[in-house]
Design a protein around this motif. Structure first.
Motif, PDB file in Angstrom:
ATOM      1  N   MET A   1       0.817  -1.190   0.000  1.00 22.49           N
ATOM      2  CA  MET A   1       0.000   0.000   0.000  1.00 22.49           C
ATOM      3  C   MET A   1       0.868   1.265   0.000  1.00 22.49           C
ATOM      4  SD  MET A   1      -3.304   0.875   2.195  1.00 22.49           S
ATOM      5  CE  MET A   1      -3.064   2.149   3.390  1.00 22.49           C
ATOM      6  N   LEU A   2       1.959   1.253   0.737  1.00 18.02           N
ATOM      7  CA  LEU A   2       2.867   2.387   0.761  1.00 18.02           C
ATOM      8  C   LEU A   2       3.487   2.615  -0.618  1.00 18.02           C
ATOM      9  CD1 LEU A   2       3.713   4.452   2.797  1.00 18.02           C
ATOM     10  CD2 LEU A   2       5.621   3.019   3.445  1.00 18.02           C
ATOM     11  N   THR A   3       3.787   1.519  -1.300  1.00 18.45           N
ATOM     12  CA  THR A   3       4.338   1.620  -2.654  1.00 18.45           C
ATOM     13  C   THR A   3       3.338   2.289  -3.583  1.00 18.45           C
ATOM     14  OG1 THR A   3       5.655  -0.365  -2.308  1.00 18.45           O
ATOM     15  CG2 THR A   3       5.285   0.292  -4.589  1.00 18.45           C
ATOM     16  N   ASN A   4       2.075   1.918  -3.473  1.00 21.47           N
ATOM     17  CA  ASN A   4       1.046   2.511  -4.332  1.00 21.47           C
ATOM     18  C   ASN A   4       0.906   4.009  -4.064  1.00 21.47           C
ATOM     19  OD1 ASN A   4       0.611  -0.048  -5.317  1.00 21.47           O
ATOM     20  ND2 ASN A   4      -1.120  -0.446  -3.978  1.00 21.47           N
ATOM     21  N   ALA A   5       0.933   4.383  -2.788  1.00 17.89           N
ATOM     22  CA  ALA A   5       0.856   5.801  -2.431  1.00 17.89           C
ATOM     23  C   ALA A   5       2.066   6.550  -2.992  1.00 17.89           C
ATOM     24  CB  ALA A   5       0.768   5.968  -0.921  1.00 17.89           C
ATOM     25  N   ALA A   6       3.243   5.932  -2.952  1.00 19.84           N
ATOM     26  CA  ALA A   6       4.451   6.556  -3.489  1.00 19.84           C
ATOM     27  C   ALA A   6       4.339   6.726  -5.006  1.00 19.84           C
ATOM     28  CB  ALA A   6       5.682   5.722  -3.135  1.00 19.84           C
ATOM     29  N   ILE A   7       3.756   5.754  -5.677  1.00 16.73           N
ATOM     30  CA  ILE A   7       3.555   5.846  -7.131  1.00 16.73           C
ATOM     31  C   ILE A   7       2.610   7.000  -7.455  1.00 16.73           C
ATOM     32  CG2 ILE A   7       2.577   4.692  -9.164  1.00 16.73           C
ATOM     33  CD1 ILE A   7       3.618   2.032  -7.934  1.00 16.73           C
ATOM     34  N   VAL A   8       1.518   7.108  -6.698  1.00 17.48           N
ATOM     35  CA  VAL A   8       0.552   8.191  -6.922  1.00 17.48           C
ATOM     36  C   VAL A   8       1.227   9.545  -6.695  1.00 17.48           C
ATOM     37  CG1 VAL A   8      -1.579   9.266  -6.074  1.00 17.48           C
ATOM     38  CG2 VAL A   8      -1.487   6.791  -6.407  1.00 17.48           C
ATOM     39  N   LEU A   9       1.906   9.703  -5.569  1.00 17.91           N
ATOM     40  CA  LEU A   9       2.569  10.969  -5.248  1.00 17.91           C
ATOM     41  C   LEU A   9       3.674  11.288  -6.259  1.00 17.91           C
ATOM     42  CD1 LEU A   9       2.910  13.395  -3.377  1.00 17.91           C
ATOM     43  CD2 LEU A   9       4.444  12.001  -1.982  1.00 17.91           C
TER      44      LEU A   9
ATOM     45  N   ALA B   1      -4.972  -6.205 -12.771  1.00 18.14           N
ATOM     46  CA  ALA B   1      -3.911  -6.640 -11.859  1.00 18.14           C
ATOM     47  C   ALA B   1      -3.712  -5.656 -10.703  1.00 18.14           C
ATOM     48  CB  ALA B   1      -2.602  -6.789 -12.623  1.00 18.14           C
ATOM     49  N   LEU B   2      -4.362  -4.502 -10.781  1.00 21.45           N
ATOM     50  CA  LEU B   2      -4.161  -3.414  -9.828  1.00 21.45           C
ATOM     51  C   LEU B   2      -2.666  -3.135  -9.637  1.00 21.45           C
ATOM     52  CD1 LEU B   2      -6.472  -1.789  -8.624  1.00 21.45           C
ATOM     53  CD2 LEU B   2      -6.045  -2.922  -6.460  1.00 21.45           C
ATOM     54  N   ASP B   3      -1.988  -3.062 -10.770  1.00 23.33           N
ATOM     55  CA  ASP B   3      -0.540  -2.849 -10.729  1.00 23.33           C
ATOM     56  C   ASP B   3      -0.199  -1.362 -10.827  1.00 23.33           C
ATOM     57  OD1 ASP B   3      -0.905  -2.229 -13.406  1.00 23.33           O
ATOM     58  OD2 ASP B   3       0.077  -4.031 -14.168  1.00 23.33           O
ATOM     59  N   TYR B   4       1.070  -1.061 -11.039  1.00 25.73           N
ATOM     60  CA  TYR B   4       1.565   0.315 -11.035  1.00 25.73           C
ATOM     61  C   TYR B   4       0.831   1.201 -12.035  1.00 25.73           C
ATOM     62  CZ  TYR B   4       4.007  -0.552 -15.392  1.00 25.73           C
ATOM     63  OH  TYR B   4       4.286  -0.835 -16.702  1.00 25.73           O
ATOM     64  N   ARG B   5       0.370   0.617 -13.164  1.00 24.19           N
ATOM     65  CA  ARG B   5      -0.307   1.424 -14.178  1.00 24.19           C
ATOM     66  C   ARG B   5      -1.577   2.066 -13.612  1.00 24.19           C
ATOM     67  NH1 ARG B   5      -0.131  -3.299 -18.552  1.00 24.19           N
ATOM     68  NH2 ARG B   5      -0.749  -4.331 -16.625  1.00 24.19           N
ATOM     69  N   PHE B   6      -2.300   1.320 -12.813  1.00 21.92           N
ATOM     70  CA  PHE B   6      -3.508   1.851 -12.195  1.00 21.92           C
ATOM     71  C   PHE B   6      -3.165   3.054 -11.321  1.00 21.92           C
ATOM     72  CE2 PHE B   6      -6.413   2.179  -8.617  1.00 21.92           C
ATOM     73  CZ  PHE B   6      -7.648   2.208  -9.251  1.00 21.92           C
ATOM     74  N   TRP B   7      -2.131   2.927 -10.515  1.00 25.54           N
ATOM     75  CA  TRP B   7      -1.746   3.989  -9.581  1.00 25.54           C
ATOM     76  C   TRP B   7      -1.161   5.193 -10.304  1.00 25.54           C
ATOM     77  CZ3 TRP B   7      -4.480   3.339  -5.595  1.00 25.54           C
ATOM     78  CH2 TRP B   7      -4.831   2.048  -5.204  1.00 25.54           C
ATOM     79  N   VAL B   8      -0.495   4.961 -11.433  1.00 27.75           N
ATOM     80  CA  VAL B   8      -0.045   6.076 -12.268  1.00 27.75           C
ATOM     81  C   VAL B   8      -1.273   6.830 -12.792  1.00 27.75           C
ATOM     82  CG1 VAL B   8       1.053   6.666 -14.478  1.00 27.75           C
ATOM     83  CG2 VAL B   8       2.192   5.091 -12.898  1.00 27.75           C
ATOM     84  N   GLY B   9      -2.294   6.088 -13.217  1.00 25.98           N
ATOM     85  CA  GLY B   9      -3.548   6.711 -13.660  1.00 25.98           C
ATOM     86  C   GLY B   9      -4.181   7.548 -12.570  1.00 25.98           C
TER      87      GLY B   9
END
Length: 149
Positions: free
Chosen positions: A1-9, A70-78
């Motif tokens: 979850m922290l990784t996803n937040a870091a990707i978004v930020l 996959a709810l992978d990095y691409r989603f969080w970049v979006g």
């Protein structure tokens, strides 16, 4: 979850750099014929420049389409691109250009500096000679001006 937040930020922050570069080199370059509508006074709510949001919207949509399963990095970049778009709408369209009268005068130094920087950008009516191409990053000289007022 922290990784996803870091990707978004991280995506949100990178979008400020992307938006700056696209604004300076593309919109004030080869796509000036579209962006020029944003630098001319008009009485209508929309301008030809508004279609430029489609570029970022398509990229965000593709990230969601290919990253959702996959709810992978691409989603969080979006998500990061979309949040930057929301911030752009709130800051640029509503606060700075007052497309809807939701915000009044502010005493906040950052928001005043941001507003001054954008007004300086719009002082130049042509495609060349403008400065301050970003949305959220403000050069320190505009903070000095904002504090004087």
């Amino acid at each position: 979850m922290l990784t996803n937040a870091a990707i978004v930020l991280g995506t949100f922050l990178v979008m400020e750099l992307v938006a700056w570069a696209v604004h300076k080199y593309v919109l004030h370059g080869v796509l000036w014929n579209i962006h020029e509508s944003h630098h001319k006074p008009h009485a209508h709510k929309f301008e030809l420049n508004d279609v430029s949001f489609v570029f970022y919207g398509v990229i965000a949509a593709l990230c969601f389409i290919y990253g959702t399963e996959a709810l992978d990095y691409r989603f969080w970049v979006g998500v990061g691109i979309t949040l930057y778009g929301l911030a752009y709408f709130l800051v640029h369209d509503l606060f700075i250009h007052r497309r809807m009268k939701l915000f009044g005068k502010t005493r906040n130094t950052y928001l005043r500096a941001l507003d001054i920087a954008h007004k300086v950008h719009h002082k130049t009516k042509g495609r060349d000679g403008s400065e301050s191409f970003g949305m959220l990053w403000v050069h320190p000289k505009f903070f000095r001006l904002a504090k004087k007022r």
